[in-house]
Design an enzyme around this catalytic site. Structure first.
Site, mmCIF file in Angstrom:
data_model
loop_
_atom_site.group_PDB
_atom_site.id
_atom_site.type_symbol
_atom_site.label_atom_id
_atom_site.label_comp_id
_atom_site.label_asym_id
_atom_site.label_seq_id
_atom_site.Cartn_x
_atom_site.Cartn_y
_atom_site.Cartn_z
ATOM 1 C CB SER A 28 -1.034 0.008 1.250
ATOM 2 O OG SER A 28 -0.266 -0.180 2.398
ATOM 3 C CG ASN A 58 -4.001 -4.627 13.030
ATOM 4 O OD1 ASN A 58 -3.514 -4.571 12.048
ATOM 5 N ND2 ASN A 58 -4.709 -6.005 13.606
ATOM 6 C CB THR A 116 -40.804 24.199 -9.816
ATOM 7 O OG1 THR A 116 -41.788 24.682 -10.607
ATOM 8 C CG2 THR A 116 -40.632 25.415 -8.612
ATOM 9 C CG HIS A 117 -41.495 20.794 -12.547
ATOM 10 N ND1 HIS A 117 -41.763 19.341 -12.555
ATOM 11 C CD2 HIS A 117 -42.058 21.673 -11.585
ATOM 12 C CE1 HIS A 117 -42.515 19.322 -11.304
ATOM 13 N NE2 HIS A 117 -42.566 20.596 -10.813
ATOM 14 C CB SER A 172 -14.224 23.743 -29.939
ATOM 15 O OG SER A 172 -14.211 22.855 -30.834
ATOM 16 C CE LYS A 202 -18.734 23.937 -28.751
ATOM 17 N NZ LYS A 202 -20.320 23.278 -28.077
ATOM 18 C CD GLU A 233 -18.993 20.772 -19.870
ATOM 19 O OE1 GLU A 233 -18.460 19.860 -20.536
ATOM 20 O OE2 GLU A 233 -19.130 21.900 -20.695
ATOM 21 C CE1 TYR A 273 -6.353 -3.623 8.771
ATOM 22 C CE2 TYR A 273 -5.374 -5.864 8.774
ATOM 23 C CZ TYR A 273 -5.508 -4.395 8.245
ATOM 24 O OH TYR A 273 -4.856 -4.006 7.228
ATOM 25 C CD GLN A 302 -2.815 -2.342 2.423
ATOM 26 O OE1 GLN A 302 -2.204 -2.561 3.295
ATOM 27 N NE2 GLN A 302 -2.628 -3.148 1.086
HETATM 28 N N1 ARG Z 1 -1.124 -1.299 5.353
HETATM 29 C C1 ARG Z 1 -2.154 -1.793 6.472
HETATM 30 C C2 ARG Z 1 -3.570 -1.176 6.187
HETATM 31 O O1 ARG Z 1 -3.486 -0.217 5.658
HETATM 32 C C3 ARG Z 1 -1.776 -1.674 7.884
HETATM 33 C C4 ARG Z 1 -2.112 -2.659 8.749
HETATM 34 C C5 ARG Z 1 -1.757 -3.942 8.634
HETATM 35 N N2 ARG Z 1 -1.947 -4.940 9.626
HETATM 36 C C6 ARG Z 1 -2.010 -6.170 9.465
HETATM 37 N N3 ARG Z 1 -2.346 -6.683 10.306
HETATM 38 N N4 ARG Z 1 -1.567 -6.627 8.228
HETATM 39 O O2 ARG Z 1 -4.546 -1.826 6.494
#
Ligand code: ARG
Length: 459
Positions: free
Chosen positions: A24, A111, A156-157, A278, A284, A291, A318, A323
């Site tokens: 991550s 965690n 409205t509408h 454009s 344009k 948008e 957990y 993640q």
């Molecule tokens: N990168 C993990 C997350 O975002 C951190 C926690 C990981 N904990 C574990 N028990 N693997 O959730």
């Protein structure tokens, strides 16, 4: 090679795909400040309660400060093998300061660490977004004060309904945005409890002081249940809802900008700064920024739905599924910030076309309600009957190809003999908006007063 943080029981390192799906660091490194902030508080607490020495704490503090400087300078080499922000920083710390770095994780787990980091990140994001929303509100209020008496069609509408004022219309968004700030503030208040010290899920036997770390990190106190602390992401979902709701408000405004800048409406003009041309059609001027504000709202809603969907099937506590909480949160905060900046810019930039707005305000028999109200007031006619009489007059005017004021008194009297000359006083758009003095109504005096109140509140 084995993972240096959890590789003790492993003979081999993870396979390439395991590594890739698990990592991550590509996105969670956005939380590096929060991660270091949390570690500093944790280390200080560990030393104060005597779990680590004050020398170790000093070394950790120095090491983390050096790492922060490296990251800031762009000189930190992120490692996918180290999975995430937590392990990247901890591993680097130990590389730098040795033994003491290995003591930092005492009484803590990734965690509770990640639950903490995300909370801190969301809290910071809320503060930034709140300031930005306030800024957009100030811009709207300034334009509303300027155009408290600029009449325009109320719809409205998307059909002509009653005349309103440009200022009143803008202040409607001020109200919505004010509630969005309220939602973010509620979210902030609810999330402001520290999960740090819940450890993996059950707390720890070390004599940690969770109240101390909570205080150091600016929380109101520690969370009360360790399982809940590591398993819950409702704060993230709530944040995503607040963002999606605010984005939805901005999207409706963006839609109006698209409509208003259409030459068939011609209600406002945007400068070159907020339109694009454009590549083929030389004439344009497209309202792309509006948008995109509207378009990005789709992913904002997707982020909320994605988050809820990730959580809905998870038993306690957990799972790595969680993640997946970060990217929607980052994406929502970043895109809402962008949308707010764009809307704020367009509010300041737009030039309402006053004459065009006024002409449009009178079109479509928009003062028919005023006519019906006159019948009720002056002839004591029940409203339902007045509605019917007015409907006949509208049909007559439509057939004649004139607006209501274009009917003669004699023509009106053919429908209702008691109608007198005075009725013509209520048929202009100016008279119509001036008459709407009920609290929260569209009368220019009301609007000017409300704009002044908002200006003061937002100062
Ligand atoms: N990168 C993990 C997350 O975002 C951190 C926690 C990981 N904990 C574990 N028990 N693997 O959730």
């Amino acid at each position: 090679t084995q993972n240096s943080l959890w590789g003790g029981r492993y003979a081999e390192g993870p396979g390439a795909i395991m590594r890739e799906i698990n990592a991550s660091i590509g996105f969670d490194r956005k939380m590096w400040r929060q991660d270091i902030f949390g570690s500093l508080a944790h280390a200080q607490m560990l030393s104060r309660v005597g779990i680590i020495s004050s020398e170790d704490e000093a070394a950790i503090r120095q090491g983390l400060a050096d790492i922060a400087r490296d990251i800031e300078a762009g000189g930190f080499a992120w490692s996918e093998a180290l999975e995430d922000i937590h392990m990247n920083i901890e591993a680097r710390l130990t590389e730098r300061i040795g033994e003491a770095g290995k003591r930092l994780h005492t009484g803590r787990s990734r965690n509770d660490q990640v639950a903490l980091d995300v909370r801190l990140w969301v809290r910071d994001a809320i503060d930034g977004l709140d300031a930005q929303i306030a800024d957009v509100m100030r811009a709207l209020v300034a334009r509303a004060a300027e155009h408290a008496g600029t009449v325009m069609p109320g719809f409205t509408h998307l059909q002509p309904a009653q005349p309103t004022t440009f200022g009143h219309h803008l202040l409607a968004y001020v109200e919505m945005l004010s509630r969005d700030r309220g939602r973010l503030a509620d979210c902030r208040a609810r999330l402001n409890e520290s999960p740090l010290g819940a450890a993996a899920l059950c707390g720890t036997g070390f004599p940690i002081d969770r109240h101390m770390t909570a205080k150091a990190l600016g929380f109101d106190g520690p969370t009360r249940n360790s399982l809940d602390s590591v398993a819950s992401r409702d704060f993230a979902a709530e944040f995503l809802f607040a963002c999606a709701m605010c984005a939805t408000h901005l999207s409706r405004f963006a839609e109006e900008i698209v409509i208003w800048t259409n030459p068939y409406f011609g209600f406002v003009k945007l400068s070159d700064a907020f339109t694009t041309g454009s590549s083929i059609m030389p004439q344009k001027r497209n309202p792309d920024a509006a948008e995109l504000v509207r378009g990005k709202t789709g992913r904002m809603i997707g982020n909320l739905v994605g988050m809820l969907t990730v959580m809905k099937g998870l038993a306690l506590t957990y799972f790595k599924d969680m993640q997946e909480d970060k990217e929607p949160v980052f994406d929502a905060a970043e895109n809402l910030a962008l949308a707010l900046a764009a809307i704020g810019g367009m509010v300041r930039d737009m030039q309402p076309q006053v004459a065009r707005l006024e002409a449009a305000a009178g079109a479509g028999f928009s003062t028919a309600t005023d006519l019906a109200d006159w019948l009720v007031r002056e002839l004591k006619m029940p409203f339902r009957d007045a509605h019917h009489v007015t409907g006949k007059l509208v049909a007559m005017a439509e057939q004649k190809g004139v607006d209501l004021a274009g009917l003669t008194l004699a023509e009106m009297q053919a429908v209702e003999p008691r109608i007198s000359e005075g009725i013509f006083d209520v048929l202009s758009v100016g008279a119509s908006v001036r008459s709407r003095t009920s609290y929260g109504g569209t009368a220019p005096a009301n609007v000017a007063k409300m704009a002044a109140e908002w200006k003061e509140k937002l100062a």
